[in-house]
Design a protein around this motif. Sequence first.
Motif, PDB file in Angstrom:
ATOM      1  N   PHE A   1      37.167  45.339  48.902  1.00 25.49           N
ATOM      2  CA  PHE A   1      37.847  44.148  49.414  1.00 25.49           C
ATOM      3  C   PHE A   1      38.381  44.392  50.833  1.00 25.49           C
ATOM      4  O   PHE A   1      38.172  43.569  51.738  1.00 25.49           O
ATOM      5  CB  PHE A   1      38.983  43.764  48.468  1.00 25.49           C
TER       6      PHE A   1
ATOM      7  N   ASP B   1      28.241  37.792  53.616  1.00 24.27           N
ATOM      8  CA  ASP B   1      29.574  38.399  53.491  1.00 24.27           C
ATOM      9  C   ASP B   1      30.528  37.486  52.722  1.00 24.27           C
ATOM     10  O   ASP B   1      31.307  37.954  51.887  1.00 24.27           O
ATOM     11  CB  ASP B   1      30.156  38.689  54.876  1.00 24.27           C
TER      12      ASP B   1
ATOM     13  N   HIS C   1      34.852  33.808  58.960  1.00 21.31           N
ATOM     14  CA  HIS C   1      34.070  34.936  59.474  1.00 21.31           C
ATOM     15  C   HIS C   1      34.229  35.012  60.994  1.00 21.31           C
ATOM     16  O   HIS C   1      34.190  33.989  61.686  1.00 21.31           O
ATOM     17  CB  HIS C   1      32.598  34.784  59.095  1.00 21.31           C
TER      18      HIS C   1
ATOM     19  N   LEU D   1      32.508  38.274  49.315  1.00 26.44           N
ATOM     20  CA  LEU D   1      33.969  38.219  49.285  1.00 26.44           C
ATOM     21  C   LEU D   1      34.460  37.205  48.265  1.00 26.44           C
ATOM     22  O   LEU D   1      35.478  37.424  47.598  1.00 26.44           O
ATOM     23  CB  LEU D   1      34.512  37.879  50.670  1.00 26.44           C
TER      24      LEU D   1
ATOM     25  N   TYR E   1      39.537  32.054  54.803  1.00 22.76           N
ATOM     26  CA  TYR E   1      38.879  33.239  55.357  1.00 22.76           C
ATOM     27  C   TYR E   1      37.755  32.761  56.270  1.00 22.76           C
ATOM     28  O   TYR E   1      36.809  32.125  55.808  1.00 22.76           O
ATOM     29  CB  TYR E   1      38.313  34.111  54.240  1.00 22.76           C
TER      30      TYR E   1
ATOM     31  N   LEU F   1      35.502  44.615  53.369  1.00 26.85           N
ATOM     32  CA  LEU F   1      34.826  43.344  53.647  1.00 26.85           C
ATOM     33  C   LEU F   1      35.709  42.386  54.428  1.00 26.85           C
ATOM     34  O   LEU F   1      35.214  41.656  55.296  1.00 26.85           O
ATOM     35  CB  LEU F   1      34.378  42.715  52.328  1.00 26.85           C
ATOM     36  N   THR F   2      36.993  42.361  54.151  1.00 28.51           N
ATOM     37  CA  THR F   2      37.891  41.420  54.839  1.00 28.51           C
ATOM     38  C   THR F   2      38.038  41.729  56.323  1.00 28.51           C
ATOM     39  O   THR F   2      38.519  40.881  57.085  1.00 28.51           O
ATOM     40  CB  THR F   2      39.285  41.399  54.183  1.00 28.51           C
TER      41      THR F   2
END
Length: 261
Positions: free
Chosen positions: A92, A235, A114, A239, A112, A95-96
Amino acid sequence: MNLGKVFIILLAAVVLFSCETEKKKAAKKLLQAQALYETGDTTGALLTLDTVKVMYKGAIQEIVSADQFRKEIYADILFRKQDELDRLMVDFEKLTKQFITEKTEFDRYTQYIHKRQQFKRRWNKSFMQVHLDERGDLYLSSNYYGEQWLEHTGIRVYDGDIQAKTEKVPLDNVLNHRSDFLETKWEKVSYRDGTDNGVIQFIADNAERNLKAVFLGKRYYYIILEEYDKQAVKDALALSKLLARKKKLEQEIKSIQSKVG
């Protein structure tokens, strides 16, 4: 010996025999629960332990043993759930780093976004955007920027003989938005609640291919999906799954903690 004494002795014998029978049956259930747990049938073991207290109320020691065994099982489950959550958080956090978080006055949940799909980088281009919030809710939008109205209601993504197509979002739907400024037309269609019809998964599964998209409307408009847009979708999908699993694990851990003490 008078009749009253005889009756009391007989009654005591019956009670003693009954309790002894309950103890044996309860002890058998404890062994059965242990065997089930050792084979990996945790649910079966817990259900068997529950029957000890319900069916054999006279087997006090066995009930106490069943309660203790139940707590040990939940403690083991709790350990495994916490270990899974710890491992999940490593992925996590990694990826964040590809996203920025934002919550405006119009947002109920944290978004969120990108880093390669921030709107300020794309305001004058036609592109596809992926949207994700803290709940793991994920959807896609098609954004058109040009000189003529397309009045598009869907998109088709393809490469060669493979393709995926969204459901139709009518022009009068609140998720089909249009605006204009001077000579420029802007259209945005959002595919929420599954109306992407598998397009998100299709892009993620075929991100290495030269994917194209056609905006479907009164006029057709074609674009080639940028590498960073395909990666953003990939992604975001990953996520989204992590967020959903994280939330479920946290709820399970909270529930189990109340059963261990």
